[in-house]
Design an enzyme around this catalytic site. Sequence first.
Site, short mmCIF file in Angstrom:
data_model
loop_
_atom_site.label_atom_id
_atom_site.label_comp_id
_atom_site.label_asym_id
_atom_site.label_seq_id
_atom_site.Cartn_x
_atom_site.Cartn_y
_atom_site.Cartn_z
N THR A 151 -10.76 -31.18 -107.56
CA THR A 151 -11.41 -32.75 -107.25
C THR A 151 -12.90 -32.49 -106.96
OG1 THR A 151 -10.65 -32.35 -105.35
CG2 THR A 151 -9.43 -34.42 -106.97
N LYS A 173 -5.92 -25.80 -105.55
CA LYS A 173 -7.19 -26.77 -105.48
C LYS A 173 -7.69 -27.63 -104.06
CE LYS A 173 -7.72 -30.63 -105.73
NZ LYS A 173 -8.16 -31.19 -104.60
N THR A 184 -5.76 -31.63 -98.08
CA THR A 184 -5.95 -32.33 -99.46
C THR A 184 -5.81 -31.12 -100.38
OG1 THR A 184 -7.18 -34.40 -99.31
CG2 THR A 184 -6.69 -33.73 -101.24
N GLU A 263 -15.96 -27.92 -98.55
CA GLU A 263 -17.19 -29.47 -98.78
C GLU A 263 -18.62 -29.27 -98.46
OE1 GLU A 263 -14.47 -33.25 -100.83
OE2 GLU A 263 -14.52 -32.91 -99.20
N ASN A 390 -18.81 -36.64 -98.95
CA ASN A 390 -18.42 -37.72 -99.27
C ASN A 390 -18.04 -39.08 -98.74
OD1 ASN A 390 -15.01 -36.30 -98.08
ND2 ASN A 390 -16.84 -35.16 -97.51
#
Length: 395
Positions: A151, A173, A184, A263, A390
Amino acid sequence: MRDVLDQGLASIPGLETCGVHLGFKYKKKDMGLIYFPDGAEVAGVFTQNPVQAHPVHFCQDQLERSNRFKLIAVNSGNANACNGSAGWEALKACQACLCESLKIGEDEFLMASTGVIGEAFDVSPLVSACDSLCGQLGAASSDDFAQAILTTDTCTKQVAYQFDHYRIAGVAKGSGMIHPNMGTMLAFIATDADLSQAQLGKVLHQVTQTTFNRITVDGDTSTNDSAFLAATGQAGPTDVDQFAQDLEVVMRDLAQMIVRDGEGATKFVTVAVEGAQAEDQAVSVAKSVATSNLVKTALYGEDANWGRVLAAAGYADGLPIDPDRLIISFESAGGRITPYQAGQAQGMDEDLAGQILHEEDIQIHLSLGLGQAQARVWTCDFSHDYIKINAEYRS
């Protein structure tokens, strides 16, 4: 002793993979398959968030009913979470077309999803291209599969090793919404060792506690996290205790890859706690420091703000710490400093501190002075890019 294999999951005898773009995402690959022509024993662990996606509920039920499976399907771009009856219908449609195409029983099917929560899952791209997708199975490596499950990740995460007489390989992932108790993240691990579902389930749960449950990017636990461990059995029986040790190597590598790709991350941070009364206390203190936004932003700013570390250690759940016994150090390839011990500041060379925190890999050491237990948790810093990624996730 282990040798590196370069085909990822495809290194495991009795396993085939593929990954393609179907249309769940605009351009990138978004559908992957792991196929076991002769079947495989499979176990899984899942998110501890009470809000769980349809595939999580589905797989938990499937794994309770059966121990042997032939297909794990994975889509990215849509989490198929909180979609009501339509979510179940979509999942069942995926199951029906893939099982028909591969001529397998519906009880031999598992599925995982990742992507946006609460967005209607239009499965028509899969239904219309199901036979073509299944025809892609048998690739020489699992690179396409590894790309299809991403993602916000910036890179694939794969590892494969030849151990004594068996192989273990994994693909994962995860980049954001990562927190202990699974985040996640999706992970697919396979071996050619001959192990039962009960044995796989026991070692997967055990090793998850010291790997996937020791990482955090942002403190958010997802609706979709799932980790599967499959055994094709082609290498024959093996010692379960030794297998658990080797599995930890694979899962730790994957866990650390997830943190390194956090991230917006610019730092890979190990929070190492020793001298605790019990392992649970060491883990609690390490997680508290690793999830502190103030600690993580200080690391991004390359500021050795030990006061933030001390405060986070102090409010950790569980047994209390004694600040007069606590020692805090920062370490990297740039050197080591100990700015706090014996209940007070020790003075700090700010130039050296900046040099230490300028490195990409950093360690924060806490010695509690209370016992012999220890633990490590892996995290990353918080940067401007985390907010940007985000803020624009659904855009």
